[in-house]
Design a protein around this motif. Structure first.
Motif, PDB file in Angstrom:
ATOM      1  N   GLU A 134       0.543  -0.739  -0.563  1.00  0.00           N
ATOM      2  CA  GLU A 134      -0.248  -0.638   0.128  1.00  0.00           C
ATOM      3  C   GLU A 134       0.468   1.224   0.340  1.00  0.00           C
ATOM      4  OE1 GLU A 134      -4.174   1.351   1.981  1.00  0.00           O
ATOM      5  OE2 GLU A 134      -3.268  -0.801   2.916  1.00  0.00           O
ATOM      6  N   SER A 135       2.090   0.978   0.608  1.00  0.00           N
ATOM      7  CA  SER A 135       2.175   2.769   0.438  1.00  0.00           C
ATOM      8  C   SER A 135       4.297   2.273  -0.271  1.00  0.00           C
ATOM      9  CB  SER A 135       3.335   2.869   2.499  1.00  0.00           C
ATOM     10  OG  SER A 135       3.469   1.754   3.002  1.00  0.00           O
ATOM     11  N   SER A 136       3.766   1.362  -0.587  1.00  0.00           N
ATOM     12  CA  SER A 136       5.815   1.231  -1.389  1.00  0.00           C
ATOM     13  C   SER A 136       5.823   1.998  -2.985  1.00  0.00           C
ATOM     14  CB  SER A 136       4.865   0.131  -1.556  1.00  0.00           C
ATOM     15  OG  SER A 136       5.902  -0.901  -0.620  1.00  0.00           O
ATOM     16  N   THR A 137       6.586   2.135  -3.318  1.00  0.00           N
ATOM     17  CA  THR A 137       6.844   2.883  -4.613  1.00  0.00           C
ATOM     18  C   THR A 137       5.711   1.737  -5.698  1.00  0.00           C
ATOM     19  OG1 THR A 137       9.293   1.459  -5.210  1.00  0.00           O
ATOM     20  CG2 THR A 137       8.635   3.763  -3.993  1.00  0.00           C
ATOM     21  N   ARG A 138       5.992   2.501  -6.363  1.00  0.00           N
ATOM     22  CA  ARG A 138       5.163   1.326  -7.061  1.00  0.00           C
ATOM     23  C   ARG A 138       6.035   0.527  -7.777  1.00  0.00           C
ATOM     24  NH1 ARG A 138       1.158   2.302 -11.648  1.00  0.00           N
ATOM     25  NH2 ARG A 138       0.955   0.956 -13.292  1.00  0.00           N
ATOM     26  N   HIS A 139       7.237   0.539  -8.033  1.00  0.00           N
ATOM     27  CA  HIS A 139       8.603  -0.460  -8.626  1.00  0.00           C
ATOM     28  C   HIS A 139       8.417  -1.500  -7.505  1.00  0.00           C
ATOM     29  CE1 HIS A 139      11.965  -2.629 -10.437  1.00  0.00           C
ATOM     30  NE2 HIS A 139      12.040  -2.379  -9.655  1.00  0.00           N
ATOM     31  N   LYS A 140       8.108  -1.479  -6.341  1.00  0.00           N
ATOM     32  CA  LYS A 140       8.767  -2.222  -4.964  1.00  0.00           C
ATOM     33  C   LYS A 140       7.343  -2.955  -5.090  1.00  0.00           C
ATOM     34  CE  LYS A 140       9.868  -2.819  -0.286  1.00  0.00           C
ATOM     35  NZ  LYS A 140       9.311  -2.284   1.088  1.00  0.00           N
ATOM     36  N   SER A 141       6.021  -2.128  -5.818  1.00  0.00           N
ATOM     37  CA  SER A 141       4.858  -2.656  -5.063  1.00  0.00           C
ATOM     38  C   SER A 141       4.480  -3.791  -6.547  1.00  0.00           C
ATOM     39  CB  SER A 141       3.831  -2.189  -6.037  1.00  0.00           C
ATOM     40  OG  SER A 141       3.966  -1.228  -4.814  1.00  0.00           O
ATOM     41  N   SER A 154       7.173  -5.797  -7.563  1.00  0.00           N
ATOM     42  CA  SER A 154       8.301  -6.254  -7.777  1.00  0.00           C
ATOM     43  C   SER A 154       7.890  -7.516  -6.696  1.00  0.00           C
ATOM     44  CB  SER A 154       9.181  -6.058  -7.057  1.00  0.00           C
ATOM     45  OG  SER A 154      10.299  -6.108  -7.507  1.00  0.00           O
ATOM     46  N   GLU A 155       7.204  -6.652  -5.174  1.00  0.00           N
ATOM     47  CA  GLU A 155       6.425  -7.864  -4.325  1.00  0.00           C
ATOM     48  C   GLU A 155       5.177  -8.650  -4.901  1.00  0.00           C
ATOM     49  OE1 GLU A 155       5.815  -5.117  -0.901  1.00  0.00           O
ATOM     50  OE2 GLU A 155       7.226  -4.573  -0.589  1.00  0.00           O
ATOM     51  N   CYS A 156       4.431  -7.858  -6.013  1.00  0.00           N
ATOM     52  CA  CYS A 156       3.017  -8.513  -6.687  1.00  0.00           C
ATOM     53  C   CYS A 156       4.015  -9.321  -7.730  1.00  0.00           C
ATOM     54  CB  CYS A 156       2.274  -7.470  -7.275  1.00  0.00           C
ATOM     55  SG  CYS A 156       1.285  -6.458  -5.659  1.00  0.00           S
ATOM     56  N   LEU A 157       4.415  -9.669  -8.076  1.00  0.00           N
ATOM     57  CA  LEU A 157       4.969 -10.987  -8.952  1.00  0.00           C
ATOM     58  C   LEU A 157       5.418 -12.394  -8.476  1.00  0.00           C
ATOM     59  CD1 LEU A 157       6.688  -8.646 -11.645  1.00  0.00           C
ATOM     60  CD2 LEU A 157       4.516  -9.541 -11.546  1.00  0.00           C
ATOM     61  N   GLU A 158       6.398 -11.277  -7.172  1.00  0.00           N
ATOM     62  CA  GLU A 158       6.578 -12.098  -6.639  1.00  0.00           C
ATOM     63  C   GLU A 158       5.610 -13.261  -5.721  1.00  0.00           C
ATOM     64  OE1 GLU A 158       9.209 -12.284  -2.375  1.00  0.00           O
ATOM     65  OE2 GLU A 158      10.423 -11.043  -4.166  1.00  0.00           O
ATOM     66  N   LYS A 159       4.722 -12.982  -5.012  1.00  0.00           N
ATOM     67  CA  LYS A 159       3.383 -14.023  -4.660  1.00  0.00           C
ATOM     68  C   LYS A 159       2.772 -14.250  -6.128  1.00  0.00           C
ATOM     69  CE  LYS A 159       3.022  -9.856  -0.792  1.00  0.00           C
ATOM     70  NZ  LYS A 159       2.306  -9.721  -0.126  1.00  0.00           N
ATOM     71  N   MET A 160       2.820 -13.547  -6.526  1.00  0.00           N
ATOM     72  CA  MET A 160       1.959 -14.678  -7.821  1.00  0.00           C
ATOM     73  C   MET A 160       2.384 -15.819  -8.221  1.00  0.00           C
ATOM     74  SD  MET A 160       1.496 -11.307 -10.827  1.00  0.00           S
ATOM     75  CE  MET A 160      -0.026  -9.895 -10.421  1.00  0.00           C
ATOM     76  N   GLU A 161       4.124 -15.562  -8.353  1.00  0.00           N
ATOM     77  CA  GLU A 161       4.679 -16.769  -8.106  1.00  0.00           C
ATOM     78  C   GLU A 161       4.510 -17.967  -7.943  1.00  0.00           C
ATOM     79  OE1 GLU A 161       8.596 -15.622  -8.893  1.00  0.00           O
ATOM     80  OE2 GLU A 161       8.124 -14.431 -11.179  1.00  0.00           O
ATOM     81  N   LYS A 162       4.042 -17.426  -6.870  1.00  0.00           N
ATOM     82  CA  LYS A 162       4.200 -18.988  -5.207  1.00  0.00           C
ATOM     83  C   LYS A 162       2.807 -18.912  -5.527  1.00  0.00           C
ATOM     84  CE  LYS A 162       7.938 -16.797  -3.188  1.00  0.00           C
ATOM     85  NZ  LYS A 162       8.396 -16.264  -1.432  1.00  0.00           N
TER      86      LYS A 162
END
Length: 79
Positions: free
Chosen positions: A42-49, A51-59
């Motif tokens: 929620e409070s992250s930068t767009r780039h960090k968001s 990266s985090e979302c893609l990492e979760k999608m892979e799992k």
């Protein structure tokens, strides 16, 4: 246990509400583990968001694609 990742391209200002509603609806109807990537970014930068979302999608075992997915760079990368 099956893990479902929520994904979609919604305006940032509306994302928390839309993702949280989808999360609650799925949780009330299934015994699956639902991963809502939005609260953690929620409070992250767009780039960090992204990266985090893609990492979760892979799992995840499956992705629930919300309206507006066509506009989501992350969803399009995974698909």
């Amino acid at each position: 246990m099956l893990t479902i990742i929520l994904s979609g391209g919604v305006p940032h200002a509306m994302a928390c509400k839309i993702f949280c509603n989808a999360h609650q609806t799925l949780r009330s109807k299934t015994n699956y583990l639902i991963v809502n990537p939005f609260p953690s970014v929620e409070s992250s930068t767009r780039h960090k968001s992204m990266s985090e979302c893609l990492e979760k999608m892979e799992k995840g075992d499956a992705i629930m694609i919300l309206d507006g997915w066509e506009k989501s760079k992350g969803t399009n990368i995974v698909l």
